[in-house]
Motif scaffolding. Structure first.
Motif, PDB file in Angstrom:
ATOM      1  N   ILE A   1       0.832  -1.207   0.000  1.00 46.22           N
ATOM      2  CA  ILE A   1       0.000   0.000   0.000  1.00 46.22           C
ATOM      3  C   ILE A   1       0.865   1.255   0.000  1.00 46.22           C
ATOM      4  CG2 ILE A   1      -1.698   1.316   1.311  1.00 46.22           C
ATOM      5  CD1 ILE A   1      -2.727  -1.403   2.381  1.00 46.22           C
ATOM      6  N   SER A   2       1.898   1.265   0.859  1.00 47.22           N
ATOM      7  CA  SER A   2       2.784   2.433   0.916  1.00 47.22           C
ATOM      8  C   SER A   2       3.442   2.684  -0.435  1.00 47.22           C
ATOM      9  CB  SER A   2       3.859   2.229   1.993  1.00 47.22           C
ATOM     10  OG  SER A   2       3.280   2.151   3.275  1.00 47.22           O
ATOM     11  N   LYS A   3       3.948   1.610  -1.052  1.00 43.23           N
ATOM     12  CA  LYS A   3       4.591   1.757  -2.358  1.00 43.23           C
ATOM     13  C   LYS A   3       3.588   2.224  -3.412  1.00 43.23           C
ATOM     14  CE  LYS A   3       7.515  -0.607  -5.731  1.00 43.23           C
ATOM     15  NZ  LYS A   3       6.764  -0.034  -6.871  1.00 43.23           N
ATOM     16  N   PHE A   4       2.358   1.716  -3.321  1.00 42.51           N
ATOM     17  CA  PHE A   4       1.320   2.092  -4.273  1.00 42.51           C
ATOM     18  C   PHE A   4       1.061   3.598  -4.234  1.00 42.51           C
ATOM     19  CE2 PHE A   4      -3.241   2.814  -5.089  1.00 42.51           C
ATOM     20  CZ  PHE A   4      -3.326   2.348  -6.388  1.00 42.51           C
ATOM     21  N   TYR A   5       0.919   4.150  -3.022  1.00 39.53           N
ATOM     22  CA  TYR A   5       0.646   5.585  -2.901  1.00 39.53           C
ATOM     23  C   TYR A   5       1.877   6.418  -3.251  1.00 39.53           C
ATOM     24  CZ  TYR A   5      -3.933   4.630  -0.895  1.00 39.53           C
ATOM     25  OH  TYR A   5      -5.233   4.216  -0.713  1.00 39.53           O
ATOM     26  N   ASP A   6       3.077   5.890  -2.985  1.00 33.83           N
ATOM     27  CA  ASP A   6       4.292   6.588  -3.426  1.00 33.83           C
ATOM     28  C   ASP A   6       4.309   6.684  -4.950  1.00 33.83           C
ATOM     29  OD1 ASP A   6       5.286   7.070  -0.917  1.00 33.83           O
ATOM     30  OD2 ASP A   6       6.489   5.238  -0.846  1.00 33.83           O
ATOM     31  N   ASP A   7       3.911   5.606  -5.620  1.00 31.75           N
ATOM     32  CA  ASP A   7       3.879   5.600  -7.084  1.00 31.75           C
ATOM     33  C   ASP A   7       2.837   6.588  -7.612  1.00 31.75           C
ATOM     34  OD1 ASP A   7       5.845   3.693  -7.122  1.00 31.75           O
ATOM     35  OD2 ASP A   7       4.479   1.991  -7.396  1.00 31.75           O
TER      36      ASP A   7
ATOM     37  N   VAL B   1       1.563  11.795 -10.211  1.00 32.84           N
ATOM     38  CA  VAL B   1       0.935  13.120 -10.110  1.00 32.84           C
ATOM     39  C   VAL B   1       1.969  14.215 -10.360  1.00 32.84           C
ATOM     40  CG1 VAL B   1      -0.164  14.758  -8.527  1.00 32.84           C
ATOM     41  CG2 VAL B   1      -0.924  12.374  -8.581  1.00 32.84           C
ATOM     42  N   ASN B   2       3.176  14.046  -9.821  1.00 32.72           N
ATOM     43  CA  ASN B   2       4.222  15.063  -9.996  1.00 32.72           C
ATOM     44  C   ASN B   2       4.578  15.269 -11.458  1.00 32.72           C
ATOM     45  OD1 ASN B   2       4.486  15.760  -7.314  1.00 32.72           O
ATOM     46  ND2 ASN B   2       6.041  14.210  -6.892  1.00 32.72           N
ATOM     47  N   LEU B   3       4.434  14.219 -12.268  1.00 34.70           N
ATOM     48  CA  LEU B   3       4.752  14.352 -13.692  1.00 34.70           C
ATOM     49  C   LEU B   3       3.759  15.255 -14.415  1.00 34.70           C
ATOM     50  CD1 LEU B   3       5.655  10.625 -14.569  1.00 34.70           C
ATOM     51  CD2 LEU B   3       7.241  12.541 -14.194  1.00 34.70           C
ATOM     52  N   THR B   4       2.599  15.488 -13.810  1.00 35.01           N
ATOM     53  CA  THR B   4       1.568  16.290 -14.479  1.00 35.01           C
ATOM     54  C   THR B   4       1.670  17.783 -14.175  1.00 35.01           C
ATOM     55  OG1 THR B   4      -0.061  16.136 -12.662  1.00 35.01           O
ATOM     56  CG2 THR B   4       0.017  14.317 -14.245  1.00 35.01           C
ATOM     57  N   PHE B   5       2.476  18.162 -13.175  1.00 33.94           N
ATOM     58  CA  PHE B   5       2.467  19.557 -12.732  1.00 33.94           C
ATOM     59  C   PHE B   5       3.009  20.535 -13.776  1.00 33.94           C
ATOM     60  CE2 PHE B   5       2.184  17.993  -8.217  1.00 33.94           C
ATOM     61  CZ  PHE B   5       0.964  18.593  -7.970  1.00 33.94           C
ATOM     62  N   SER B   6       4.030  20.137 -14.513  1.00 31.73           N
ATOM     63  CA  SER B   6       4.612  21.060 -15.501  1.00 31.73           C
ATOM     64  C   SER B   6       3.572  21.498 -16.519  1.00 31.73           C
ATOM     65  CB  SER B   6       5.800  20.394 -16.202  1.00 31.73           C
ATOM     66  OG  SER B   6       6.859  20.176 -15.300  1.00 31.73           O
TER      67      SER B   6
ATOM     68  N   ILE C   1       7.247  22.471  -9.060  1.00 28.89           N
ATOM     69  CA  ILE C   1       6.064  22.199  -8.238  1.00 28.89           C
ATOM     70  C   ILE C   1       5.933  20.692  -8.055  1.00 28.89           C
ATOM     71  CG2 ILE C   1       3.584  22.508  -8.022  1.00 28.89           C
ATOM     72  CD1 ILE C   1       5.162  25.101  -8.008  1.00 28.89           C
ATOM     73  N   LYS C   2       5.944  20.270  -6.811  1.00 28.42           N
ATOM     74  CA  LYS C   2       5.854  18.838  -6.519  1.00 28.42           C
ATOM     75  C   LYS C   2       5.002  18.604  -5.274  1.00 28.42           C
ATOM     76  CE  LYS C   2      10.310  17.482  -8.526  1.00 28.42           C
ATOM     77  NZ  LYS C   2       9.680  16.756  -9.634  1.00 28.42           N
ATOM     78  N   ALA C   3       4.415  17.431  -5.234  1.00 28.11           N
ATOM     79  CA  ALA C   3       3.671  17.006  -4.051  1.00 28.11           C
ATOM     80  C   ALA C   3       4.417  15.842  -3.407  1.00 28.11           C
ATOM     81  CB  ALA C   3       2.256  16.574  -4.436  1.00 28.11           C
TER      82      ALA C   3
END
Length: 361
Positions: A105-111, A116-121, A138-140
């Motif tokens: 689960i932890s790895k899943f949410y890290d992924d 999501v970070n790839l979409t910020f640009s 910009i990163k989360a």
């Protein structure tokens, strides 16, 4: 409205696809370059304004939840987001297609965070006309992963955390670490013994205890609370501006003031009535305990006493304390605030207490 304010207003109200036309409109103002130049700056200083003293710390909520961003000191700010992928993936999880152990689960949410970070640009370019080189900063970051959460309302929730920023909290036999925000168990006007009890109840809820077990625990606590003397059932407060309100009342005859200030002034008045020259006066900024009173000849509905008063006078202990009202304030309201969202019938804890007292001789 100056151009900066207009820009902010347009950005906050516009849809992403409207941004190109908005940018063209703003350019027509022919803004001097120096007014939109971005500059790097160092933080000059960080100062402690005052200690929170376990009070609420309020966050900013946005009216339009579809646009959870705002500007503060010309800085674009974005709120946090709590979510669960379980409802969407439930069928695949239950069938075993998707592994759902804590590590997975932890790895899943890290992924998810990485994706999501790839979409910020692109988002920053479309929404704010920000160059890709700038939008890429910009990163989360994934903060916590919890086993169970109790979400009461906006800015009031608790989560049983087992992973906090990559560090496991479910060690040495502990179920995890409780993150609580905006709850009475953190408020300075909740007595310490009640804070501990609310924390125990919250842990039972988040670790999956049965409703009946929790209700019995509340009933037992209620019996012990009833046995306490009146002055141990009050609510902690800080009495500010006593001098101001006393002077106002002397001038006008009757002044509206916060209840705990009135209770503090009542203490000072009662001291004079009983010729008590030994007990402390309550002064501006003093920490006090406010106790409710039953109907009395003086018309006082409450009275406070200083936390630092080592020995309470006999006259104070003989006052007509309103035990039922203090039980309502300290137990009923605070438990309702904490677990009322579960829709349990908390009146049963009263019924069980009354039944027990009938046979308690």
């Amino acid at each position: 409205m100056n151009i900066k304010e207009k820009l902010k207003t347009l950005i906050l109200d516009a849809e992403p696809e409207e941004m190109p036309s908005i940018i063209r409109e703003i350019r027509e103002y022919n803004i001097p370059k120096k007014s939109i130049t971005l500059q790097k700056a160092k933080v000059k200083s960080v100062k402690l304004v005052r200690k929170a003293d376990d009070e609420y710390v309020y966050d900013i909520g946005m009216r339009n939840e579809a646009k959870p961003w705002y500007f503060g000191n010309n800085i674009l700010i974005h709120n946090s987001c709590y979510f669960s992928a379980y409802p969407t993936l439930k069928k695949d999880i239950e069938s075993g297609i998707i592994p759902w152990e804590k590590e997975d689960i932890s790895k899943f949410y890290d992924d998810i965070g990485d994706q999501v970070n790839l979409t910020f640009s692109d988002f920053m370019l479309k929404a704010f006309h920000c160059p890709l080189s700038r939008g890429g900063v910009i990163k989360a970051g994934r903060e916590i992963v919890g086993v169970k959460g109790l979400f009461i309302k906006k800015k009031r929730y608790a989560v049983l955390v087992y992973d906090k920023e990559g560090k496991r909290k479910d060690k040495d036999g502990k179920p995890g670490e409780i993150k609580a925000m905006g709850l009475d168990l953190k408020r300075s006007d909740t007595p310490e013994f009640m804070q501990k009890f609310l924390s125990d109840i919250l842990e039972l809820v988040l670790t999956g205890s049965e409703e009946q077990d929790i209700m019995e625990k509340i009933s037992d606590f209620r019996i012990k609370f009833k046995a306490r003397p009146g002055w141990e059932k009050g609510s902690p407060k800080r009495a500010n501006n006593i001098t101001k309100y006393q002077a106002l009342e002397e001038t006008t005859g009757k002044a509206n003031m916060p209840g705990h200030v009135r209770a503090s002034i009542n203490w000072n008045i009662l001291k004079k009535i009983f010729h008590d020259t030994y007990s402390m006066n309550i002064t501006d900024g003093a920490k006090v305990i406010v106790c409710k009173l039953r109907t009395n000849a003086l018309g006082f509905t409450s009275v406070a006493f200083p936390v630092d008063e080592i020995r309470l006078p006999a006259w104070f202990k003989e006052l007509p304390f309103d035990h039922a009202e203090m039980e309502n304030v300290i137990i009923d309201k605070k438990i309702e605030n904490l677990i009322g969202v579960l829709n349990w019938d908390l009146t049963k804890t009263h019924e069980e207490t009354t039944a027990d007292n009938l046979f308690n001789f």
